[in-house]
Design a protein around this motif. Structure first.
Motif, short mmCIF file in Angstrom:
data_model
loop_
_atom_site.label_atom_id
_atom_site.label_comp_id
_atom_site.label_asym_id
_atom_site.label_seq_id
_atom_site.Cartn_x
_atom_site.Cartn_y
_atom_site.Cartn_z
N LEU A 1 -6.98 -10.34 5.99
CA LEU A 1 -7.66 -9.28 5.24
C LEU A 1 -6.66 -8.35 4.56
N MET B 1 -4.99 -16.58 3.32
CA MET B 1 -6.44 -16.67 3.22
C MET B 1 -6.96 -17.58 4.33
N PRO C 1 -13.22 -20.10 1.91
CA PRO C 1 -12.60 -18.85 2.32
C PRO C 1 -13.50 -18.02 3.23
N PHE D 1 -13.80 -14.07 5.00
CA PHE D 1 -13.30 -12.71 4.85
C PHE D 1 -13.86 -11.77 5.92
N HIS D 2 -14.11 -12.33 7.10
CA HIS D 2 -14.57 -11.52 8.23
C HIS D 2 -14.11 -12.22 9.52
N TYR E 1 -6.63 -14.68 -4.33
CA TYR E 1 -7.32 -14.12 -3.16
C TYR E 1 -8.51 -13.28 -3.63
N ALA E 2 -8.27 -12.40 -4.59
CA ALA E 2 -9.33 -11.51 -5.08
C ALA E 2 -10.46 -12.31 -5.72
N ARG F 1 -11.43 -15.41 -5.09
CA ARG F 1 -12.21 -16.13 -4.06
C ARG F 1 -13.01 -15.15 -3.18
N ARG F 2 -12.46 -13.98 -2.96
CA ARG F 2 -13.20 -12.95 -2.20
C ARG F 2 -14.43 -12.52 -3.00
N LYS F 3 -14.25 -12.32 -4.29
CA LYS F 3 -15.36 -11.92 -5.16
C LYS F 3 -16.45 -12.99 -5.17
N LEU G 1 -18.30 -12.93 -1.81
CA LEU G 1 -19.21 -11.77 -1.69
C LEU G 1 -20.43 -11.95 -2.57
#
Length: 193
Positions: A117, A152, A159, A161-162, A182-183, A185-187, A190
């Protein structure tokens, strides 16, 4: 005068192979090395420093009971190497400082800077604050050709993210990525939840 070095990199940047290479170089010259690794990392067995390319070496397990200062005083090594230093706590990093400053033995600690994270690990945070020399071991992003700076976490290739900060794993669980990938794949993750 001895120094405390912190050499950090992402997953798959070659930290463990570097530890093994440095240990080999000292030992090939007839010099004594103490090799430490965290009790937390048991991917290849507790007390093993192992590289993904197959090389491995036994190491002294660092847990809350180990007195690294006493061991260094008794063994009088030419150098101390620490693998998986991100898992050290502040007290253990304090022991490394005392080994360098009071016993004049160089210490080279290798580890991750941050978790999946982007949060610093306790050991990495302490080492960044007090190391004489901080060096990055570089690798490239899994998805592009930029420098990887993030780890990641993945589950079944997707991916994640928790979760808990520490989840031991290798290529099946983590990939090195640049901040941009990273950003992105996080987007995507989400947006899909």
């Amino acid at each position: 005068m001895a120094k405390l070095y912190f050499r950090y990199g992402t997953m798959n940047s070659g930290k463990s192979i570097e530890v093994l290479r440095v240990a080999h170089n000292y030992e090939e010259q007839g010099k004594k090395v103490l090799l430490f690794t965290s009790v937390v990392d048991d991917r290849f067995g507790v007390g093993k420093v192992a590289s993904r390319i197959g090389m491995q070496k036994n190491a002294i397990v660092v847990d809350d009971q180990l007195d690294m200062i006493k061991m260094a005083r008794e063994e009088q090594p030419n150098c101390i190497l620490v693998d998986e230093a991100q898992f050290l706590n502040k007290k253990q990093v304090g022991q490394l400082i005392d080994i360098v400053d009071d016993l004049n033995i160089p210490v080279i600690a290798y580890g991750l800077r941050a978790d999946f994270l982007g949060q610093l690990f306790e050991g990495s945070n302490a080492l960044i604050a007090v190391a004489d020399t901080i060096e990055e071991i570089k690798t490239v992003c899994w998805y592009c050709d930029k420098k990887a700076i993030m780890n990641m976490r993945c589950k079944d290739g997707d991916p994640v993210f928790h979760g808990e900060q520490i989840q031991i794993g290798g290529n099946e669980s983590y990939v090195p990525v640049c901040r941009k990938c990273y950003a992105a794949r996080r987007k995507q993750a989400l947006a899909g939840s």
